[in-house]
Scaffold this motif. Structure first.
Motif, PDB file in Angstrom:
ATOM      1  N   SER A 170       0.860  -1.044  -0.026  1.00  0.00           N
ATOM      2  CA  SER A 170       0.015  -0.004  -0.095  1.00  0.00           C
ATOM      3  C   SER A 170       0.732   1.252  -0.028  1.00  0.00           C
ATOM      4  O   SER A 170       0.594   2.156  -0.548  1.00  0.00           O
ATOM      5  CB  SER A 170      -0.899  -0.011   1.370  1.00  0.00           C
ATOM      6  OG  SER A 170      -0.252  -0.187   2.422  1.00  0.00           O
ATOM      7  N   VAL A 171       2.027   1.223   0.637  1.00  0.00           N
ATOM      8  CA  VAL A 171       3.076   2.370   0.683  1.00  0.00           C
ATOM      9  C   VAL A 171       3.808   2.534  -0.579  1.00  0.00           C
ATOM     10  O   VAL A 171       3.570   3.811  -1.275  1.00  0.00           O
ATOM     11  CB  VAL A 171       3.876   2.041   1.835  1.00  0.00           C
ATOM     12  CG1 VAL A 171       5.079   3.393   1.587  1.00  0.00           C
ATOM     13  CG2 VAL A 171       3.367   2.219   2.973  1.00  0.00           C
ATOM     14  N   LYS A 172       3.914   1.256  -1.110  1.00  0.00           N
ATOM     15  CA  LYS A 172       4.828   1.325  -2.420  1.00  0.00           C
ATOM     16  C   LYS A 172       3.881   1.933  -3.533  1.00  0.00           C
ATOM     17  O   LYS A 172       4.686   2.534  -4.403  1.00  0.00           O
ATOM     18  CB  LYS A 172       4.903  -0.138  -2.723  1.00  0.00           C
ATOM     19  CG  LYS A 172       6.017  -0.257  -4.058  1.00  0.00           C
ATOM     20  CD  LYS A 172       6.270  -1.833  -4.361  1.00  0.00           C
ATOM     21  CE  LYS A 172       7.037  -2.088  -5.650  1.00  0.00           C
ATOM     22  NZ  LYS A 172       8.339  -1.815  -5.338  1.00  0.00           N
ATOM     23  N   ALA A 173       2.563   1.477  -3.667  1.00  0.00           N
ATOM     24  CA  ALA A 173       1.780   2.099  -4.513  1.00  0.00           C
ATOM     25  C   ALA A 173       1.608   3.540  -4.666  1.00  0.00           C
ATOM     26  O   ALA A 173       1.514   4.293  -5.543  1.00  0.00           O
ATOM     27  CB  ALA A 173       0.514   1.377  -4.511  1.00  0.00           C
ATOM     28  N   ARG A 174       1.482   4.275  -3.451  1.00  0.00           N
ATOM     29  CA  ARG A 174       1.046   5.597  -3.476  1.00  0.00           C
ATOM     30  C   ARG A 174       2.242   6.322  -2.533  1.00  0.00           C
ATOM     31  O   ARG A 174       2.196   7.868  -3.017  1.00  0.00           O
ATOM     32  CB  ARG A 174      -0.380   5.634  -2.575  1.00  0.00           C
ATOM     33  CG  ARG A 174      -1.210   5.097  -3.132  1.00  0.00           C
ATOM     34  CD  ARG A 174      -2.574   4.916  -2.343  1.00  0.00           C
ATOM     35  NE  ARG A 174      -3.072   6.277  -2.692  1.00  0.00           N
ATOM     36  CZ  ARG A 174      -4.438   6.712  -2.382  1.00  0.00           C
ATOM     37  NH1 ARG A 174      -4.945   5.892  -1.504  1.00  0.00           N
ATOM     38  NH2 ARG A 174      -5.003   7.894  -2.591  1.00  0.00           N
ATOM     39  N   PHE A 175       3.041   5.891  -1.773  1.00  0.00           N
ATOM     40  CA  PHE A 175       3.744   6.795  -1.284  1.00  0.00           C
ATOM     41  C   PHE A 175       5.418   6.653  -1.307  1.00  0.00           C
ATOM     42  O   PHE A 175       6.206   7.074  -0.503  1.00  0.00           O
ATOM     43  CB  PHE A 175       3.443   6.951   0.274  1.00  0.00           C
ATOM     44  CG  PHE A 175       2.005   7.096   0.640  1.00  0.00           C
ATOM     45  CD1 PHE A 175       1.499   8.557   0.194  1.00  0.00           C
ATOM     46  CD2 PHE A 175       1.127   6.339   1.238  1.00  0.00           C
ATOM     47  CE1 PHE A 175      -0.113   8.823   0.535  1.00  0.00           C
ATOM     48  CE2 PHE A 175      -0.211   6.790   1.295  1.00  0.00           C
ATOM     49  CZ  PHE A 175      -0.741   7.756   1.213  1.00  0.00           C
ATOM     50  N   ASP A 176       5.571   5.749  -2.299  1.00  0.00           N
ATOM     51  CA  ASP A 176       6.995   5.508  -2.348  1.00  0.00           C
ATOM     52  C   ASP A 176       7.906   6.544  -2.429  1.00  0.00           C
ATOM     53  O   ASP A 176       9.067   6.537  -1.911  1.00  0.00           O
ATOM     54  CB  ASP A 176       7.090   4.570  -3.660  1.00  0.00           C
ATOM     55  CG  ASP A 176       8.453   3.907  -3.771  1.00  0.00           C
ATOM     56  OD1 ASP A 176       9.021   3.190  -2.857  1.00  0.00           O
ATOM     57  OD2 ASP A 176       9.290   4.220  -4.942  1.00  0.00           O
ATOM     58  N   TYR A 177       7.654   7.529  -3.301  1.00  0.00           N
ATOM     59  CA  TYR A 177       8.540   8.756  -3.651  1.00  0.00           C
ATOM     60  C   TYR A 177       8.628   9.587  -2.243  1.00  0.00           C
ATOM     61  O   TYR A 177       9.741   9.763  -1.895  1.00  0.00           O
ATOM     62  CB  TYR A 177       7.916   9.403  -4.673  1.00  0.00           C
ATOM     63  CG  TYR A 177       8.943  10.740  -5.052  1.00  0.00           C
ATOM     64  CD1 TYR A 177      10.057  10.587  -5.500  1.00  0.00           C
ATOM     65  CD2 TYR A 177       8.456  11.796  -4.970  1.00  0.00           C
ATOM     66  CE1 TYR A 177      10.867  11.529  -5.794  1.00  0.00           C
ATOM     67  CE2 TYR A 177       9.101  13.042  -5.065  1.00  0.00           C
ATOM     68  CZ  TYR A 177      10.395  12.752  -5.675  1.00  0.00           C
ATOM     69  OH  TYR A 177      11.284  14.022  -5.836  1.00  0.00           O
ATOM     70  N   GLY A 178       7.229   9.584  -1.714  1.00  0.00           N
ATOM     71  CA  GLY A 178       7.345  10.289  -0.405  1.00  0.00           C
ATOM     72  C   GLY A 178       8.127   9.814   0.702  1.00  0.00           C
ATOM     73  O   GLY A 178       9.021  10.457   1.198  1.00  0.00           O
ATOM     74  N   ALA A 179       8.330   8.382   0.713  1.00  0.00           N
ATOM     75  CA  ALA A 179       9.126   7.855   1.802  1.00  0.00           C
ATOM     76  C   ALA A 179      10.328   8.188   1.559  1.00  0.00           C
ATOM     77  O   ALA A 179      11.444   8.357   2.293  1.00  0.00           O
ATOM     78  CB  ALA A 179       8.999   6.351   1.797  1.00  0.00           C
ATOM     79  N   MET A 180      10.825   8.057   0.297  1.00  0.00           N
ATOM     80  CA  MET A 180      12.190   8.388  -0.138  1.00  0.00           C
ATOM     81  C   MET A 180      12.700   9.844   0.314  1.00  0.00           C
ATOM     82  O   MET A 180      13.853   9.969   0.891  1.00  0.00           O
ATOM     83  CB  MET A 180      12.549   8.381  -1.656  1.00  0.00           C
ATOM     84  CG  MET A 180      14.013   7.887  -2.053  1.00  0.00           C
ATOM     85  SD  MET A 180      14.020   7.805  -3.750  1.00  0.00           S
ATOM     86  CE  MET A 180      14.191   9.508  -4.420  1.00  0.00           C
ATOM     87  N   ILE A 181      11.874  10.771  -0.065  1.00  0.00           N
ATOM     88  CA  ILE A 181      12.006  12.126   0.073  1.00  0.00           C
ATOM     89  C   ILE A 181      12.226  12.201   1.804  1.00  0.00           C
ATOM     90  O   ILE A 181      12.808  13.071   2.251  1.00  0.00           O
ATOM     91  CB  ILE A 181      11.160  12.911  -0.552  1.00  0.00           C
ATOM     92  CG1 ILE A 181      10.986  12.973  -1.831  1.00  0.00           C
ATOM     93  CG2 ILE A 181      10.990  14.436   0.054  1.00  0.00           C
ATOM     94  CD1 ILE A 181      12.424  13.774  -2.438  1.00  0.00           C
ATOM     95  N   PHE A 182      11.435  11.536   2.577  1.00  0.00           N
ATOM     96  CA  PHE A 182      11.269  11.645   3.911  1.00  0.00           C
ATOM     97  C   PHE A 182      12.674  11.233   4.419  1.00  0.00           C
ATOM     98  O   PHE A 182      13.395  11.992   5.425  1.00  0.00           O
ATOM     99  CB  PHE A 182      10.346  10.632   4.548  1.00  0.00           C
ATOM    100  CG  PHE A 182      10.335  10.579   6.062  1.00  0.00           C
ATOM    101  CD1 PHE A 182       9.442  11.448   6.550  1.00  0.00           C
ATOM    102  CD2 PHE A 182      11.001   9.654   6.656  1.00  0.00           C
ATOM    103  CE1 PHE A 182       9.440  11.464   8.224  1.00  0.00           C
ATOM    104  CE2 PHE A 182      11.097   9.805   8.137  1.00  0.00           C
ATOM    105  CZ  PHE A 182      10.309  10.587   8.794  1.00  0.00           C
ATOM    106  N   ILE A 183      13.234  10.243   4.005  1.00  0.00           N
ATOM    107  CA  ILE A 183      14.733   9.748   4.501  1.00  0.00           C
ATOM    108  C   ILE A 183      15.693  10.796   4.036  1.00  0.00           C
ATOM    109  O   ILE A 183      16.548  11.211   4.877  1.00  0.00           O
ATOM    110  CB  ILE A 183      15.074   8.282   3.603  1.00  0.00           C
ATOM    111  CG1 ILE A 183      14.031   7.460   3.764  1.00  0.00           C
ATOM    112  CG2 ILE A 183      16.417   7.755   4.047  1.00  0.00           C
ATOM    113  CD1 ILE A 183      14.414   6.132   2.999  1.00  0.00           C
ATOM    114  N   LEU A 184      15.541  11.244   2.817  1.00  0.00           N
ATOM    115  CA  LEU A 184      16.501  12.281   2.549  1.00  0.00           C
ATOM    116  C   LEU A 184      16.514  13.366   3.023  1.00  0.00           C
ATOM    117  O   LEU A 184      17.546  13.871   3.949  1.00  0.00           O
ATOM    118  CB  LEU A 184      16.167  12.625   0.989  1.00  0.00           C
ATOM    119  CG  LEU A 184      17.075  13.584   0.133  1.00  0.00           C
ATOM    120  CD1 LEU A 184      18.600  13.189  -0.070  1.00  0.00           C
ATOM    121  CD2 LEU A 184      16.571  14.085  -1.183  1.00  0.00           C
ATOM    122  N   THR A 185      15.254  13.992   3.455  1.00  0.00           N
ATOM    123  CA  THR A 185      15.126  15.224   4.140  1.00  0.00           C
ATOM    124  C   THR A 185      15.669  15.160   5.479  1.00  0.00           C
ATOM    125  O   THR A 185      16.238  16.056   6.022  1.00  0.00           O
ATOM    126  CB  THR A 185      13.731  16.006   3.958  1.00  0.00           C
ATOM    127  OG1 THR A 185      13.594  15.669   2.697  1.00  0.00           O
ATOM    128  CG2 THR A 185      13.666  17.143   4.588  1.00  0.00           C
TER     129      THR A 185
END
Lengths: 492, 492
Positions: A170-185
């Motif tokens: 469910s995360v992969k489908a909708r928030f994959d990019y958000g999770a990556m940005i979260f880690i980065l930021t």
């Protein structure tokens, strides 16, 4: 035959007529590297030309992709104004970089994808930024010794957890990019916070540049020839229906026509016969498009809460039907030999089932394309079922017909006083026909499921009623004419 | 029944036994928001718990994904040392940010993907950086007036071209990320160059931080429990073969067993019967894995130039076979009614074909899994073909058997002096059996194609010979036992 001649190699080949021919001796050492270089450059140039050819063909067949390229160019040129215009640069300074980066990373092909990435980026940055500042504050309160330890551990734990969360469907489908940005930021903020004290001001500036970048992307992608993920999904589904009809028609026609007109017709049809393959491979595209379409505002005939999930269901049904057509065309191809005389009995009935099924599929496609309830749908379905019944009856009466033919044949044989006598066709010869009928039955059953799916979609999406059909049809023909193209659209 | 009672609503329902029951009156205005809040919080908590449950289940079933999370955490903690350690920070300063960013963006699940992204990032940055500096130099030579115009136009043109190139399939498959990084770096360098004069020094620093980030990622992903894309692809292919065998077995068994033991057996088997669906959906995963596997160095039984493309061909053949099994299971399910007495004649022969086909598939799977040429493969294929011949013979002799049975039945009827007389089974009743035989024939043909594919793979990849099989088998069983898991592995 090989002969060593004064330090150079000489090659001799035997030509079939008994003579032998001397080949040009090998080049001297000086011309070897030159030849190698020449062939290398020639090969490179050929490759580049082929690549450009491909690119040109793609650009001609799908001009929307060229336009997308220009849109990105415009967005980047606009965002680089932050550097050129003195007052803007004075406000944002080096942080203007983040606006450029946002545009490059966020600008996607469809409006939905751009929106989804923008929202993901903004949310991820905001959440991670606040959390990072919080952790940084806690760390700074705990003394200089513990600060790097607390920061290190928090980076490790949060990065691990966020990375793992990207595997959850469910995360992969909708928030994959958000999770990556979260880690980065989070890592950037909590770590760089160790040196920079003006964290909150910097965070504000960064958020505002990201906001500027994303809003520019959203504005350009929505205003300059917008490509809606919903539109693409919609088009994919109704074109897939047409492709199924095409495939079904071509493979059954191939089976019955092939032996009269010879091989060329088969090759002509092979592209049409293979059309179902696009349908089989479209799952991933459909899912991502449906995911992006959810983020899109109302546009054209689609409301904000358009039932995109129904498209996925119809897509799955289409794939099941495509599977069946695949098997049918496989079976028909492998069992072409023999029983020519039996084919004739069922040709008419089979072709009728096939053409009525295709009619239903095309009617469905038209109904979806024009977002109108079809007036002829129920009639077409009725005709399809009736044709299937007829085909089954024809198969039922096959033994009787065969016996009749056999009697006639034996009478003819007796008249001609020959000893050769045709025997009754063994059950093995009827198998291919039985399979054909059985698979057509299965295909009809699956088409009926698709009909149900489309009817449900029509209800949920509030398709227009019959009488409005004509107006809508005219409108959509003019709208869709330029956007339709015949290639396989599973990978936009 | 509804009744208004002094400003509050009272609900009354009629219970079947004729009495009516009064429901609790609605809550007062004070308790409404409280209830809403409670249900909201309850819903949220339930959702979070469900999410955590899912995450836990995923972690338990695929511990490799948890380990990947920790690997990313370790890499990020290590790279943030650039900020904590004074001498390192003095060298790289703010540019250390790029190392963090590189780690977050480049670290992927498999070694191949990490390598591919690293190479893409490094190449893209280098190319775009040099081009950006070049363009910047040209612009700076042409006077202050033209500088922004030249820069703006070059950003527009290159960004458009690079964005469009990402749609070309060959670029998309291998250099998508590189093209994005190219656009990003080019705009950043050429634009920020307008202000920053120490461009070359900055570029050097940036490249070196990126080099540090990528090498850290590659080192960690290759040294701490590495996940090879090649391994994943290999495993996907041989597990897909097993899944096909499972599905085929279950659906044929279902068809013949169902009516003796009733419905429960069908439900037990439904999961097995659906196993082919994973195979149908694995195309995208296979292609990306094959793409990544090309970048990977030699590991385990795989050389650097392992023929990964052959896996894709086998994958396509497996999907065709899965399509056929899909149709078979559909046909068998929809034609279950009637003709019970006919089934018996072919049960034994069909089950034999099915079990021999499954044997071949399992033999292939074992051969691929252990990378050894199977000694029993040709024997199994021969048995499968023989069983198919037997089945076809059984179908051929069906009419004779039916006539015999009919005679016996009519005799029995005469003995019992009843008027009821069984009539000869119409051809319609034989159709399902003919379809079954036909589809099994098609499945066998497709399995033979898979056999050819695997034999070609075995040749190209130089699989071990028969006699080494046993040792390798023992080794691989112990290696693969922990990494095998039963879920659908199409989306790692």
């Amino acid at each position: 035959m090989e002969k060593q001649v004064l330090g150079g190699l000489q090659w001799r080949i035997n030509v079939p007529n008994g003579m032998s021919k001397e080949l040009d001796p090998e080049c001297s050492c000086y011309c070897k590297p030159w030849l190698a270089l020449k062939s290398l450059v020639g090969g490179l140039v050929a490759r580049v030309l082929r690549f450009l050819d491909k690119a040109w063909a793609l650009g001609v067949s799908e001009p929307k992709k060229v336009i997308h390229g220009f849109k990105v160019g415009i967005a980047l040129s606009l965002v680089s104004l932050f550097y050129y215009v003195r007052p803007l640069y004075d406000v944002f300074g080096g942080n203007a970089m983040w606006a450029v980066m946002t545009v490059v990373v966020v600008f996607e092909y469809t409006v939905g994808a751009t929106l989804s990435k923008s929202i993901n980026r903004a949310t991820g940055t905001f959440l991670a930024g606040s959390l990072g500042i919080g952790v940084h504050w806690v760390a700074s309160q705990s003394g200089e010794k513990f600060e790097p330890i607390i920061l290190g551990i928090s980076v490790f734990l949060l990065a691990s957890a966020a990375t793992f969360s990207r595997f959850i469907p469910s995360v992969k489908a909708r928030f994959d990019y958000g999770a990556m940005i979260f880690i980065l930021t989070f890592s950037l903020v909590s770590v760089s916070g160790y040196r920079v004290d003006k964290l909150i001001g910097m965070a504000q500036q960064r958020l505002s540049t990201i906001a500027i970048g994303t809003s520019l992307c959203i504005f350009i992608s929505m205003c300059i020839s917008p490509i809606w993920a919903g539109d693409e999904l919609h088009r994919l589904i109704h074109r897939n229906m047409e492709k199924l009809a095409e495939s079904l028609e071509a493979s059954v026609a191939n089976y019955f026509k092939d032996n009269q007109s010879g091989y060329p017709s088969q090759e002509d049809n092979s592209k049409k016969t293979q059309a179902y393959k696009c349908v089989l491979n479209s799952k991933a595209t459909e899912e991502s498009m449906a995911n992006f379409a959810r983020w899109e505002p109302a546009h054209g005939p689609f409301n904000f809460r358009h039932p995109w999930k129904e498209y996925l269901k119809i897509g799955a049904l289409l794939r099941e039907c495509a599977c069946c057509i695949e098997t049918l065309s496989g079976c028909l191809n492998s069992e072409k030999q023999g029983m020519e005389h039996l084919k004739g009995y069922l040709k008419h009935a089979s072709m009728a089932v096939c053409s009525h099924s295709c009619n239903v599929l095309r009617e469905l496609s038209k109904s979806v394309k024009t977002t109108t309830k079809s007036s002829k749908l129920y009639l077409s379905v009725g005709e399809m079922k009736f044709a299937l019944q007829e085909l089954q009856n024809a198969l039922k009466s096959l033994p009787t017909q065969l016996i009749l033919e056999q009697v006639l044949a034996s009478q003819a044989n007796e008249n001609k006083s020959t000893t050769k006598k045709e025997c009754a066709p063994p059950v093995m010869e009827v198998i291919p026909l039985a399979t054909l009928v059985s698979l057509l039955t299965e295909i009809v059953a699956r088409i009926e499921e698709i009909v149900d799916g489309v009817i449900k979609l029509a209800e949920l999406a509030e398709f227009k009623a019959f009488n409005e059909e004509k107006i809508a049809q005219n409108q959509s023909t003019s709208n869709n004419q330029r956007s339709d193209n015949p290639s396989c659209e599973t990978e936009p």
